[in-house]
Design a protein around this motif. Structure first.
Motif, PDB file in Angstrom:
ATOM      1  N   TRP A  48      19.370  44.165  30.536  1.00  0.00           N
ATOM      2  CA  TRP A  48      20.085  45.452  30.599  1.00  0.00           C
ATOM      3  C   TRP A  48      21.537  45.315  31.064  1.00  0.00           C
ATOM      4  CZ3 TRP A  48      18.595  50.150  28.767  1.00  0.00           C
ATOM      5  CH2 TRP A  48      17.284  50.226  28.299  1.00  0.00           C
TER       6      TRP A  48
ATOM      7  N   HIS B  33      11.593  46.992  27.800  1.00  0.00           N
ATOM      8  CA  HIS B  33      11.240  48.390  27.531  1.00  0.00           C
ATOM      9  C   HIS B  33      10.804  49.088  28.827  1.00  0.00           C
ATOM     10  CE1 HIS B  33       9.285  51.709  25.162  1.00  0.00           C
ATOM     11  NE2 HIS B  33       8.471  51.712  26.211  1.00  0.00           N
TER      12      HIS B  33
ATOM     13  N   GLY C  65      13.599  49.777  31.133  1.00  0.00           N
ATOM     14  CA  GLY C  65      14.313  50.971  30.670  1.00  0.00           C
ATOM     15  C   GLY C  65      13.718  52.239  31.280  1.00  0.00           C
TER      16      GLY C  65
ATOM     17  N   SER D  40      16.942  51.809  19.521  1.00  0.00           N
ATOM     18  CA  SER D  40      16.694  51.813  20.959  1.00  0.00           C
ATOM     19  C   SER D  40      15.467  50.984  21.273  1.00  0.00           C
ATOM     20  CB  SER D  40      16.456  53.247  21.454  1.00  0.00           C
ATOM     21  OG  SER D  40      15.977  53.217  22.784  1.00  0.00           O
TER      22      SER D  40
ATOM     23  N   LEU E 279      18.009  45.526  23.063  1.00  0.00           N
ATOM     24  CA  LEU E 279      18.731  46.752  23.384  1.00  0.00           C
ATOM     25  C   LEU E 279      19.547  47.189  22.179  1.00  0.00           C
ATOM     26  CD1 LEU E 279      17.937  46.193  26.353  1.00  0.00           C
ATOM     27  CD2 LEU E 279      20.186  47.030  26.979  1.00  0.00           C
TER      28      LEU E 279
ATOM     29  N   ASP F 106      20.667  52.604  23.586  1.00  0.00           N
ATOM     30  CA  ASP F 106      20.455  52.183  24.977  1.00  0.00           C
ATOM     31  C   ASP F 106      21.789  51.982  25.691  1.00  0.00           C
ATOM     32  OD1 ASP F 106      17.638  52.049  24.474  1.00  0.00           O
ATOM     33  OD2 ASP F 106      18.000  50.152  23.448  1.00  0.00           O
TER      34      ASP F 106
END
Ligand SMILES: [Zn+2]
Length: 522
Positions: free
Chosen positions: A330, A440, A443, A477, A500, A504
């Motif tokens: 991320w 995921h 997220g 996404s 990603l 995202d």
């Protein structure tokens, strides 16, 4: 800021924003009664001399409160400055048996407050569902409609320094009297003969406790709606370890960010009576971590405090590096929002490095591995209901999520990927699949909901293009359920695994990017 000053700020905020039945009436100005006790005739029996209650036998641990243990009893000695302060009570199941939830499953959380009245200390739940403006007359009307229930009452057994009330709180842990009890999740009421407080530890801002609870289950259970297989029969006893965290909420609540239905975040909803429109407004703050730039003037800065995820001790050795990659995947999205190294994966400290480290400790975000034949994973979090600030999160990986990944990839991509033409799939490939699942779930723990529209965003031609898929991934996404690129054909050379996507990056920038000069959520 020294500790006392911090406490004073907490009190001021707590009293201004959340007057409850336990507090001095009027909510705002006078912190006196909540802190100092009676002006009215003392209710309850008179406190005993301190040394008669906290005897030389007591084992004392000093932190947020002084926690004294004598035999199987536990006492809190609450500094008067913390009476009235808002705290979060959070309960999780740390360990359990087959068919009765799973280790690491959340039970729930609730904002609470300790208040003294006469010779009794009350534990009150605090509601934030109705809000005023904190200053004008409407706040009084809101206060009158927003009374939280008293969830416990404790006689003051003795008084410590500065008249700090000493109360016996064993039943909060060994019984079912906690503001967030574990019994209902386990399927019954704890049997006192087979339930006890195992250990309790005080830290500067929190108190962590573990209790062994045994219930005679009266029906099927399943924490957080995720029952295990092989449920035991209805009358069978269940023994589990419940973990309770009591955490002082941040002195200054994070600035809330108002939800926009076009960007899918989890939210905290409340009714706002403090606006100038001629109606009560339903508002929502998004759930997000508090991320502040070390250097606010820089386009990209390190955060003051990064978001840290620990990889728990029980995560199998061969998967740990992939779990870490899924967490740190991320970082590019946070760079777009102005933060470098915003999210960090670390190994949990070993027993030798830190014997007090606990994956259920409400201060830590942790990736957990659960030995149960469930083909799933999830990413729950706990947030401050005042602001939406995520305080901690878990990534729960059930063992058979591996089986699920293997099945999916084999059925969707065996024709495209020579590595997937024989079972079991090789470890490096399984690691990449697990990395996708972790990314995921991370997220979700960053506040993001699903975005199922993302699977229809790319065209067949784009999905078959190596250049396009290498750059943008296989769905718009990673918060989608699009899974793997089965649209591509042999020979296309297209990228096959989700990563990603453009949404995202946008969503993190929208939710986490600082808004310079913003003074209010509006
Ligand atoms: Zn999901």
């Amino acid at each position: 800021m020294n500790r006392l000053a911090q406490v004073a700020v907490v009190l001021a905020l707590g009293l201004a924003q959340t007057p409850a039945v336990c507090q001095a009436p009027g909510g705002g100005a006078a912190p006196s009664e909540a802190q100092t006790g009676p002006k009215a005739p003392p209710k309850g029996r008179q406190p005993k001399p301190y040394k008669d209650v906290i005897t030389s036998e007591a084992r004392t641990d000093r932190g947020l409160f002084a926690v004294h243990q004598i035999d199987d009893k536990v006492y809190f000695e609450i500094p008067p400055a913390l009476l009235g302060a808002e705290m979060l009570w959070q309960t999780e199941i740390a360990r359990t048996g087959p068919g009765a939830g799973f280790g690491g499953s959340p039970v729930g959380s609730r904002v609470v407050q300790w208040t003294r009245r006469g010779n009794t200390v009350y534990l009150c739940a605090v509601s934030h569902s109705l809000r005023g403006d904190g200053k004008t007359a409407i706040q009084r009307a809101v206060d009158a409609s927003n009374v939280g229930p008293i969830v416990g009452a404790f006689p003051v057994e003795a008084e410590g320094e500065n008249k700090a009330p000493v109360i016996e709180v064993t039943r909060l842990y060994a019984g079912d009297a906690a503001p967030v009890p574990a019994g209902p999740v386990l399927g019954g009421t704890p049997d006192s003969a087979r339930s006890f407080l195992d250990r309790i530890k005080a830290f500067p801002t929190n108190i962590e406790a573990r209790a062994v609870l045994t219930v005679n289950r009266s029906g099927p259970t399943g924490a957080a709606g995720m029952p295990g297989r092989g449920r035991s029969s209805q009358s069978a006893p269940v023994t589990a370890v419940a973990h309770h965290s009591l955490v002082l909420l941040p002195a200054t609540p994070m600035a809330g960010r108002l939800f926009d239905s076009r960007v899918g975040y989890f939210t905290e909803e409340f009714s706002d009576f403090g606006n100038n429109e001629n109606r009560v407004k339903s508002r929502e703050y998004i759930a997000r971590y508090r991320l502040e730039k070390k250097d606010p003037a820089a386009a990209i800065s390190e955060p003051v405090r990064p978001i840290v995820y620990y990889v728990s001790r029980e995560v199998p050795e061969r998967w740990r590096r992939y779990v870490k990659q899924g967490i740190e995947d991320w970082n590019p999205a946070f760079e777009r929002a102005g933060f470098r190294n915003a999210i960090v994966a670390r190994d949990a400290p070993t027993e030798q490095e830190d014997p007090d480290w606990d994956p259920e400790d409400a201060r830590y975000s942790v990736a957990r591995w659960v030995a149960a034949p469930i083909m799933n994973a999830m990413g729950p979090h706990v947030h401050d209901p005042r602001s939406g600030e995520i305080l901690s999160a878990h990534i729960i990986l059930w063992h058979d999520v591996l089986k699920l990944c293997e099945r999916w990839y084999f059925s969707q991509c065996a024709a495209l990927d020579p590595r997937a033409q024989r079972l079991p799939l090789p470890e490096p490939l399984m690691g990449e699949l697990l990395r996708y699942v972790v990314a995921h779930e991370v997220g979700h723990t960053l506040g993001l909901r699903h975005n199922h529209r993302a699977s229809s965003a790319f065209t067949v031609a784009q999905l078959r293009s190596r250049e396009f898929t290498e750059k943008h991934g296989v769905e718009a996404s990673i918060m989608d359920y699009g899974r793997f690129n089965y649209v591509a054909q042999p020979g296309d050379g297209a990228w096959l695994l989700p990563k990603l996507g453009p949404y995202d990056h946008f969503a993190i920038q929208w939710g986490y990017g600082p808004i310079p000069g913003a003074r209010s959520p509006e």
